[in-house]
Design a protein around this motif. Structure first.
Motif, PDB file in Angstrom:
ATOM      1  N   UNK A 104       0.837  -1.204   0.000  1.00 14.43           N
ATOM      2  CA  UNK A 104       0.000   0.000   0.000  1.00 14.43           C
ATOM      3  C   UNK A 104       0.869   1.250   0.000  1.00 14.43           C
ATOM      4  N   UNK A 105       1.935   1.254   0.792  1.00 14.01           N
ATOM      5  CA  UNK A 105       2.830   2.410   0.825  1.00 14.01           C
ATOM      6  C   UNK A 105       3.566   2.572  -0.504  1.00 14.01           C
ATOM      7  N   UNK A 106       3.993   1.453  -1.070  1.00 12.39           N
ATOM      8  CA  UNK A 106       4.681   1.503  -2.361  1.00 12.39           C
ATOM      9  C   UNK A 106       3.759   2.061  -3.441  1.00 12.39           C
ATOM     10  N   UNK A 107       2.513   1.619  -3.420  1.00  8.41           N
ATOM     11  CA  UNK A 107       1.548   2.113  -4.404  1.00  8.41           C
ATOM     12  C   UNK A 107       1.374   3.620  -4.245  1.00  8.41           C
ATOM     13  N   UNK A 108       1.219   4.067  -3.010  1.00 14.47           N
ATOM     14  CA  UNK A 108       1.013   5.497  -2.782  1.00 14.47           C
ATOM     15  C   UNK A 108       2.204   6.306  -3.297  1.00 14.47           C
ATOM     16  N   UNK A 109       3.414   5.928  -2.899  1.00  9.35           N
ATOM     17  CA  UNK A 109       4.584   6.725  -3.254  1.00  9.35           C
ATOM     18  C   UNK A 109       4.913   6.633  -4.744  1.00  9.35           C
ATOM     19  N   UNK A 110       4.613   5.503  -5.357  1.00  6.84           N
ATOM     20  CA  UNK A 110       4.841   5.377  -6.791  1.00  6.84           C
ATOM     21  C   UNK A 110       3.840   6.205  -7.576  1.00  6.84           C
ATOM     22  N   UNK A 111       2.565   6.106  -7.222  1.00 10.31           N
ATOM     23  CA  UNK A 111       1.525   6.803  -7.983  1.00 10.31           C
ATOM     24  C   UNK A 111       1.540   8.309  -7.740  1.00 10.31           C
ATOM     25  N   UNK A 112       1.999   8.728  -6.575  1.00 11.11           N
ATOM     26  CA  UNK A 112       2.016  10.172  -6.339  1.00 11.11           C
ATOM     27  C   UNK A 112       3.042  10.854  -7.253  1.00 11.11           C
ATOM     28  N   UNK A 113       4.050  10.095  -7.696  1.00 14.05           N
ATOM     29  CA  UNK A 113       5.009  10.648  -8.653  1.00 14.05           C
ATOM     30  C   UNK A 113       4.359  10.900 -10.019  1.00 14.05           C
ATOM     31  N   UNK A 114       3.267  10.201 -10.281  1.00 13.87           N
ATOM     32  CA  UNK A 114       2.564  10.354 -11.563  1.00 13.87           C
ATOM     33  C   UNK A 114       1.488  11.437 -11.501  1.00 13.87           C
ATOM     34  N   UNK A 115       1.272  11.988 -10.308  1.00 17.10           N
ATOM     35  CA  UNK A 115       0.269  13.029 -10.143  1.00 17.10           C
ATOM     36  C   UNK A 115       0.784  14.339 -10.736  1.00 17.10           C
ATOM     37  N   UNK A 116       0.001  14.935 -11.608  1.00 18.30           N
ATOM     38  CA  UNK A 116       0.377  16.185 -12.264  1.00 18.30           C
ATOM     39  C   UNK A 116      -0.662  17.247 -11.915  1.00 18.30           C
ATOM     40  N   UNK A 117      -0.328  18.083 -10.949  1.00 20.15           N
ATOM     41  CA  UNK A 117      -1.281  19.093 -10.507  1.00 20.15           C
ATOM     42  C   UNK A 117      -1.514  20.164 -11.568  1.00 20.15           C
ATOM     43  N   UNK A 118      -0.519  20.421 -12.398  1.00 21.52           N
ATOM     44  CA  UNK A 118      -0.691  21.398 -13.480  1.00 21.52           C
ATOM     45  C   UNK A 118      -1.755  20.931 -14.452  1.00 21.52           C
ATOM     46  N   UNK A 119      -1.686  19.651 -14.830  1.00 19.90           N
ATOM     47  CA  UNK A 119      -2.707  19.093 -15.719  1.00 19.90           C
ATOM     48  C   UNK A 119      -4.076  19.132 -15.063  1.00 19.90           C
ATOM     49  N   UNK A 120      -4.119  18.770 -13.789  1.00 17.20           N
ATOM     50  CA  UNK A 120      -5.389  18.749 -13.057  1.00 17.20           C
ATOM     51  C   UNK A 120      -6.028  20.129 -13.021  1.00 17.20           C
ATOM     52  N   UNK A 121      -5.270  21.133 -12.608  1.00  9.82           N
ATOM     53  CA  UNK A 121      -5.842  22.451 -12.362  1.00  9.82           C
ATOM     54  C   UNK A 121      -6.062  23.240 -13.650  1.00  9.82           C
ATOM     55  N   UNK A 122      -5.178  23.090 -14.616  1.00  9.69           N
ATOM     56  CA  UNK A 122      -5.254  23.919 -15.823  1.00  9.69           C
ATOM     57  C   UNK A 122      -5.978  23.245 -16.987  1.00  9.69           C
ATOM     58  N   UNK A 123      -5.927  21.924 -17.049  1.00  8.20           N
ATOM     59  CA  UNK A 123      -6.510  21.225 -18.197  1.00  8.20           C
ATOM     60  C   UNK A 123      -7.817  20.509 -17.878  1.00  8.20           C
ATOM     61  N   UNK A 124      -7.872  19.874 -16.730  1.00  8.71           N
ATOM     62  CA  UNK A 124      -9.056  19.064 -16.411  1.00  8.71           C
ATOM     63  C   UNK A 124     -10.208  19.894 -15.838  1.00  8.71           C
ATOM     64  N   UNK A 125      -9.892  20.942 -15.107  1.00  7.92           N
ATOM     65  CA  UNK A 125     -10.930  21.737 -14.461  1.00  7.92           C
ATOM     66  C   UNK A 125     -10.976  23.143 -15.055  1.00  7.92           C
ATOM     67  N   UNK A 126     -12.152  23.546 -15.506  1.00  4.59           N
ATOM     68  CA  UNK A 126     -12.356  24.879 -16.049  1.00  4.59           C
ATOM     69  C   UNK A 126     -12.630  25.864 -14.910  1.00  4.59           C
ATOM     70  N   UNK A 127     -12.651  27.159 -15.242  1.00  4.00           N
ATOM     71  CA  UNK A 127     -12.902  28.173 -14.221  1.00  4.00           C
ATOM     72  C   UNK A 127     -14.271  28.010 -13.576  1.00  4.00           C
TER      73      UNK A 127
END
Length: 340
Positions: free
Chosen positions: A240-263
């Motif tokens: 579970x810890x390995x999954x969390x730390x591995x997948x958090x490296x794939x998290x892209x907040x720029x994509x989330x905030x600027x591309x996935x969510x509109x104003x």
């Protein structure tokens, strides 16, 4: 305060709640919590007065015909009352106040012919309610026994119903993504003597589809990471810890905030508000400069074009909605505006 937010706040205060349903997400229970919290934030007697009147109205309008889900039914209203008691907005013995509600929920679940007909999402909502309520029952009491028995029945039923499709993420970010909520509840049950061993076995059973499936949507990934982190606190399983730390490296907040969510995507259910709250929970585990990201999100929310829609174009039902409308937005802004 931004003038548009003040206008929106005043419009909510003057809008009738008479024709609203009773539920937490889209109805009177959500409005009641909103009024109590706004009264506390602004030290405003008028908000408190309206909240008290509305709470009394809700208790008089409760009917056994309500659904069981959190959005519109018994579990949501029960969780709302639990919150009001915990926050000391209302006074009383929780077990006495919620006893009739508990009986309705427990009876509907324990009738074997009705349990199999309850959808997975509603079963998880009931499990959420029961996990909170069972902790309030006296040790060794009949009530605690019945709560634990009902939790076991729901876990059995979920085992029968959950298949590989259950783990599929929704196409866009939404807290309707039921897997993270389910895992969060399991983490809470797993931290009890009664269910710890059983929950560990359930998580081992679901570990493969959870850890092998990576949400494509960055908002859904953030939500899942929050749930996995809660699991890893209780079950010291390195996977579970390995999954969390591995997948958090794939998290892209720029994509989330600027591309996935509109104003305009600001709401608690599927927008910037819930992303802000998730980042607050994960701030010590994500490498980005979370305080700056949160300030940027607050600015986006403060200046969102959706405010114009709420004030001038959308129906009152949208305005008076906690999860997908004005209530949750105004409450959030009032709570966090001073952090800008």
């Amino acid at each position: 305060m931004n003038d548009r937010w003040k206008i929106l706040e005043e419009k909510i205060l003057s809008t009738s709640t008479h024709n609203l349903p009773l539920g937490l997400f889209h109805g009177k229970m959500g409005v009641c919590i909103y009024f109590f919290l706004m009264g506390e934030i602004n030290d405003d007697k008028e908000y408190r007065r309206k909240a008290t009147i509305l709470f009394e109205e809700i208790t008089l309008e409760l009917t056994p015909a309500l659904s069981l889900d959190m959005e519109t039914g018994w579990t949501g209203i029960g969780l709302g009352i639990h919150y009001l008691l915990k926050a000391e907005f209302i006074k009383g013995n929780e077990n006495l106040i919620l006893s009739d509600m508990d009986d309705i929920i427990l009876k509907q679940v324990t009738y074997s012919d009705s349990l199999s007909k309850i959808p997975i999402k509603t079963l998880i909502h009931i499990l959420f309610y029961l996990e909170i309520r069972v902790k309030q029952q006296p040790v060794g009491s009949d009530d605690k026994y019945f709560f634990n028995r009902t939790i076991s029945l729901i876990l059995d039923q979920l085992h029968k119903k959950i298949d590989i499709l259950f783990f599929k993420e929704p196409p866009i970010y939404s807290i309707d993504y039921i897997v993270p909520l389910f895992l969060y509840i399991l983490s809470k049950l797993g931290n009890t003597e009664k269910f710890g061993e059983r929950i560990g076995k359930i998580l081992n059973q679901y570990k493969l589809p959870i850890t092998r499936y990576i949400p494509v949507n960055q908002g859904n990934l953030l939500y899942l990471l929050w749930a996995i982190l809660n699991i890893s606190y209780i079950f010291k399983d390195c996977e579970w810890k390995e999954y969390f730390y591995k997948r958090k490296q794939e998290l892209n907040l720029t994509t989330l905030i600027h591309n996935e969510l509109r104003d305009k995507d600001i709401y608690l259910k599927d927008g910037l508000i819930s992303i802000f709250l998730l980042l607050s929970r994960l701030k010590d585990h994500i490498p980005e400069d979370i305080p700056q990201v949160k300030k940027y999100i607050l600015r986006r929310i403060e200046n969102s074009e959706e405010l114009e829609n709420l004030i001038f174009h959308l129906p009152s039902s949208k305005l008076m909605d906690l999860m997908e409308g004005g209530l949750g937005s105004v409450l959030f802004y009032n709570y966090y505006k001073n952090t800008l």
